[in-house]
Design an enzyme around this catalytic site. Structure first.
Site, PDB file in Angstrom:
ATOM      1  N   HIS A   1       0.827  -1.211   0.000  1.00 30.53           N
ATOM      2  CA  HIS A   1       0.000   0.000   0.000  1.00 30.53           C
ATOM      3  C   HIS A   1       0.860   1.259   0.000  1.00 30.53           C
ATOM      4  O   HIS A   1       0.545   2.242  -0.676  1.00 30.53           O
ATOM      5  CB  HIS A   1      -0.934  -0.009   1.202  1.00 30.53           C
TER       6      HIS A   1
ATOM      7  N   ARG B   1     -11.601   2.094 -11.294  1.00 30.14           N
ATOM      8  CA  ARG B   1     -11.866   1.052 -10.300  1.00 30.14           C
ATOM      9  C   ARG B   1     -13.192   1.377  -9.611  1.00 30.14           C
ATOM     10  O   ARG B   1     -13.262   2.308  -8.809  1.00 30.14           O
ATOM     11  CB  ARG B   1     -10.739   1.004  -9.271  1.00 30.14           C
TER      12      ARG B   1
ATOM     13  N   ARG C   1     -13.875  -0.781 -15.064  1.00 26.14           N
ATOM     14  CA  ARG C   1     -13.734  -2.158 -14.602  1.00 26.14           C
ATOM     15  C   ARG C   1     -14.878  -2.475 -13.651  1.00 26.14           C
ATOM     16  O   ARG C   1     -15.144  -1.718 -12.712  1.00 26.14           O
ATOM     17  CB  ARG C   1     -12.402  -2.358 -13.880  1.00 26.14           C
TER      18      ARG C   1
ATOM     19  N   GLU D   1      -5.040 -10.859 -15.980  1.00 27.06           N
ATOM     20  CA  GLU D   1      -4.307 -10.870 -14.710  1.00 27.06           C
ATOM     21  C   GLU D   1      -3.853 -12.276 -14.343  1.00 27.06           C
ATOM     22  O   GLU D   1      -3.006 -12.449 -13.479  1.00 27.06           O
ATOM     23  CB  GLU D   1      -5.199 -10.344 -13.583  1.00 27.06           C
TER      24      GLU D   1
ATOM     25  N   ASN E   1       0.306  -5.895 -11.940  1.00 30.00           N
ATOM     26  CA  ASN E   1       0.556  -6.271 -10.547  1.00 30.00           C
ATOM     27  C   ASN E   1       0.130  -7.707 -10.282  1.00 30.00           C
ATOM     28  O   ASN E   1       0.892  -8.521  -9.759  1.00 30.00           O
ATOM     29  CB  ASN E   1      -0.174  -5.315  -9.598  1.00 30.00           C
ATOM     30  N   ASP E   2      -1.122  -8.029 -10.613  1.00 26.51           N
ATOM     31  CA  ASP E   2      -1.603  -9.383 -10.365  1.00 26.51           C
ATOM     32  C   ASP E   2      -0.974 -10.388 -11.312  1.00 26.51           C
ATOM     33  O   ASP E   2      -0.672 -11.525 -10.921  1.00 26.51           O
ATOM     34  CB  ASP E   2      -3.131  -9.448 -10.469  1.00 26.51           C
TER      35      ASP E   2
ATOM     36  N   ARG F   1       2.367 -10.561  -3.088  1.00 23.97           N
ATOM     37  CA  ARG F   1       2.616  -9.152  -3.389  1.00 23.97           C
ATOM     38  C   ARG F   1       3.189  -8.378  -2.211  1.00 23.97           C
ATOM     39  O   ARG F   1       3.786  -7.320  -2.388  1.00 23.97           O
ATOM     40  CB  ARG F   1       1.316  -8.479  -3.851  1.00 23.97           C
TER      41      ARG F   1
ATOM     42  N   CYS G   1      -2.892  -1.563 -17.866  1.00 24.92           N
ATOM     43  CA  CYS G   1      -3.394  -0.604 -16.872  1.00 24.92           C
ATOM     44  C   CYS G   1      -2.715  -0.788 -15.526  1.00 24.92           C
ATOM     45  O   CYS G   1      -3.087  -0.152 -14.554  1.00 24.92           O
ATOM     46  CB  CYS G   1      -4.909  -0.723 -16.722  1.00 24.92           C
TER      47      CYS G   1
END
Length: 573
Positions: free
Chosen positions: A200, A302, A338, A427, A451-452, A462, A499
Site C-alpha cells: 500500500h 476502479r 472495470r 491478470e 501487478n496481479d 505481493r 493498466c
C-alpha cells in the site's frame, strides 16, 4: 545518479557517501532531510486489570470509533487509491468480531491497552495465514491497533511528525493513514525498511508521484536531519550526497517539469504509431481531477470504492449518477470501466462469503458474480444508463477472467445490458496464454493488470518484500505473457492495453509497446515522461528493446539490457 551503489552493512550506521539499496517505486529522484517516524507506543508490560470493566470497555469502544472517524475523514479528503485503502482500514476499526474479542479479554481481567494489542495480534495471525491478499492488511490492522492504544493510554497519535522543509520520510513501514496525511508541499521522498513494490505504501507513493524506495536495510539508522538523495529508478538512498549527485537530481527534476509543461497531445512513437496515454482513477472525484490533465481518457476506473464503504449495495440509480459524472468529465475521450473487483483483500460488508484457505486464488473479481449475479447485473444496467444519459460510449471490462467461457458469458451480459464495447482484464496466466481464445469469445479488447499478472506468474505474494526481485514486472516470464497477449490482439485486430503501474516506467513502456501494447494507463503525473519516451523511439526500436528484455535471465538483467539500447535522452528522465 552517477554514484555507484556501495551497500552499507546492516550493523553500521550510514555515513556520508554511503549508499543504501532497496526496491524503487517510480522513476523520479529527490534530495531532502531525513525525518524518522517514531515507533508507536506499546501497552505497559505490567498493565493492571481495569477497576471498572464497563468504563474501560466504553473507553475502548470510543477509541475505536474515534480512529474509524479519523480514517474516514482522511479518506474523504484523499481521493483515489488512498481513499480506497483508508476506507477499508476504517472498516477494520469497526469490525464487531475484533471489538468482541477485546471485550472478552477485558472482562477476563486484561488491561485495556493490552486487550486491544492481543486481540489485534490474534486477528493479524489469522490474516497472515489466509493468503497474500488478506496478509496485505496486517500493516493496516496494526496501524488501527497503534492508534487505538494511543487513545486508550492518553498519548499522542503515532505518525509522521510535523515537517519544516523538504523531507524524506523514513520508517519501518508507513500505514495508509500516515501516507495519506503527508504534507506533499514538504515530502520529497519516502524510504521504508519493510514493504514491497506493490504494498500500500508503494502504491500510494506512486499515485502521489513521490520517489519511494522500500526494503532498505538500515534505513532507520539514518541520522534525523541528514540530507539524503532518494532515487526510485535506481532503488538507492545516498547519504549526504555530493554536488554531483545533487546536480543530477536537479537536472532530472528540471527535465520532468519541462516535459510536463512542454509536451502534450496524443501519445505516439517516433514513426507515428498511436499509443493512447490514459489515466488510472479510483473515485469519481479522482476521475474529475484527472480529466483536467493532458490524458486521452481513462484506462482503468476502479468501481469497487462505490461498494466497499457501504453496509448495503449501492442502488442502480446511485451507480448511474456516479458513472455519469465520470463519463461527463471526459466527454468524448475514452473511459474504460472495470466492474466490481471485490473479494480477497476487498470484502463487501453486505456479502456473506465462505472462509477460503487462499482468498487470492478464490472467489474474487468476476467470480463474485457466480454467487451474487445481481451485483453484476445492476452494475452493467447502471453503466448503460449512464452512457445513455451522457451520450457517450464507455468501455467495460471484467477483472479476473480466466477462460473463454467466462469471457463469452461476460460479453453476453454486457451487451444484453446495452453496452457495446466489452473487454477483460488479463491478470491470470491462463488468460494471457489463451488471449486469442478470449478475444474470439466475443471481446473487443483486453487490458493487462501487471501487478496481479506478476504475482500469479511468479507465485510471489505481493507483500513479500524479500521476494521483491520476483515481483518486478521486468521479469522476462511476465513480459513473455504480455507479448502473447499483444500478439493475440494484433492477429485479431483488437486493442491490447496495460493498466498496471508498470506502464508508468518510460523505459518499460517502450518494451510494452514492442510487445504489441497500444494503450498505457497510469497515474496522470507519469504521462509526460512516457509521452516523451515514445516520441523518441520507433516501433521497430521498441521491438528490439522487447527482444532484449525477453532474452534476459531475470528482471535486473532485462532492464540493464534495454538500458544499453535505449535513447540516452530516455534514460536521463
Amino acid at each position: 545518479m552517477t554514484t555507484t551503489p556501495t551497500p552499507t552493512s546492516p550493523a553500521d550506521a550510514a555515513g556520508a557517501g554511503d549508499v543504501l539499496t532497496g526496491v524503487g517505486v517510480g522513476t523520479s529522484a529527490a534530495v531532502g532531510s531525513v525525518v524518522l517516524v517514531a515507533p508507536a507506543a506499546r501497552p505497559p508490560a505490567d498493565e493492571a486489570a481495569p477497576a471498572d470493566p464497563e468504563a474501560a470497555l466504553a473507553a475502548v469502544r470510543a477509541a475505536f470509533a474515534a480512529v474509524a472517524a479519523t480514517l474516514r475523514e482522511r479518506a474523504a479528503s484523499a481521493g483515489g487509491t488512498t481513499a480506497d485503502v483508508l476506507a477499508a482500514t476504517a472498516l477494520m476499526a469497526e469490525d464487531p468480531g475484533l471489538l468482541g474479542d477485546v471485550e472478552r479479554r477485558l472482562r477476563a481481567g486484561t488491561g485495556p491497552a493490552t486487550a486491544v494489542d492481543e486481540a489485534v495480534e490474534g486477528f493479524c495471525a489469522v490474516l497472515a495465514a489466509s493468503g497474500p491478499y488478506l496478509a496485505e492488511r496486517v500493516t493496516d490492522l496494526r496501524d488501527v491497533r497503534d492508534r487505538v492504544v494511543a487513545h486508550v493510554l492518553g498519548l499522542a497519535q503515532p505518525g509522521v511528525p510535523q515537517l519544516t522543509g523538504p523531507s524524506v520520510v523514513v520508517a519501518a513501514d508507513l500505514a495508509p493513514a500516515d501516507t495519506a496525511a503527508l504534507d506533499l508541499a514538504k515530502v520529497v521522498g519516502i524510504v521504508t525498511e519493510l514493504g514491497g513494490p506493490t504494498s500500500h505504501t508503494a502504491i500510494i507513493a506512486a499515485q502521489l508521484d513521490v520517489p519511494c524506495v522500500v526494503r532498505v536495510t538500515g534505513a532507520q539508522r539514518l541520522r534525523p536531519g541528514a540530507p539524503v538523495a532518494v532515487d526510485a529508478r535506481a532503488g538507492t538512498v545516498v547519504v549526504e550526497p555530493g554536488e554531483d549527485v545533487r546536480a543530477e537530481v536537479e537536472r532530472r527534476r528540471a527535465v520532468r517539469e519541462a516535459l510536463a509543461s512542454a509536451s502534450g497531445g496524443p501519445g505516439a512513437t517516433a514513426d507515428g504509431t498511436a499509443v493512447a496515454l490514459l489515466a488510472n482513477v479510483g473515485t469519481v472525484e479522482d476521475a474529475e481531477r484527472a480529466a483536467a490533465h493532458d490524458v486521452e481518457g481513462v484506462g482503468l476506473f476502479r468501481t469497487e470504492v462505490l461498494f466497499l464503504e457501504r453496509a448495503s449495495a449501492p442502488t442502480v440509480e446511485e451507480q448511474t449518477d456516479a458513472y455519469a459524472r465520470v463519463l461527463r468529465a471526459f466527454g468524448e475521450r475514452k473511459v474504460v470501466v472495470r466492474t466490481l473487483d471485490a473479494g480477497a483483500d476487498k470484502p463487501l460488508a453486505f456479502v456473506e462469503v465462505e472462509a477460503e484457505e487462499n482468498p487470492a486464488l478464490g472467489v474474487r473479481g468476476l467470480r463474485t458474480a457466480r454467487r451474487h449475479p445481481q451485483l453484476l447485473t445492476d452494475q452493467l444496467t447502471a453503466l448503460a444508463a449512464a452512457a445513455e444519459r451522457t451520450g457517450t460510449t464507455p468501455w467495460v471490462m471484467a477483472p479476473m477472467v480466466s477462460t473463454p467461457a467466462e469471457a463469452a458469458d461476460f460479453a453476453g451480459r454486457a451487451r444484453a445490458a446495452g453496452l457495446g464495447v466489452v473487454g477483460a482484464m488479463v491478470e491470470v496466466p491462463a488468460a494471457a496464454l489463451r488471449a486469442d481464445a478470449l478475444l474470439a469469445a466475443g471481446l473487443d479488447f483486453v487490458s493487462v493488470g501487471t501487478n496481479d499478472l506478476t504475482q500469479y506468474t511468479m507465485a510471489a505474494d505481493r507483500l513479500a518484500g524479500e521476494l521483491a526481485d520476483l515481483l518486478d514486472p521486468w521479469q522476462p516470464a511476465v513480459l513473455q505473457l504480455v507479448g502473447l497477449t499483444g500478439a493475440a490482439g494484433a492477429a485479431a485486430g483488437r486493442s491490447v492495453g496495460v493498466c498496471g503501474e508498470a506502464a508508468r516506467d518510460p523505459l518499460l513502456a517502450l518494451v510494452l509497446v514492442g510487445l504489441g501494447v497500444r494503450s498505457l494507463s497510469m497515474a496522470p503525473a507519469a504521462v509526460p515522461a512516457v509521452r516523451f519516451a515514445l516520441s523518441r523511439t520507433s516501433v521497430e526500436d521498441c521491438r528490439r528493446l522487447a527482444a532484449a528484455a525477453l532474452a534476459a535471465d531475470d528482471a535486473a538483467a532485462a532492464r540493464a539490457a534495454v538500458a544499453q539500447l535505449a535513447d540516452p535522452e530516455v534514460l536521463a528522465l
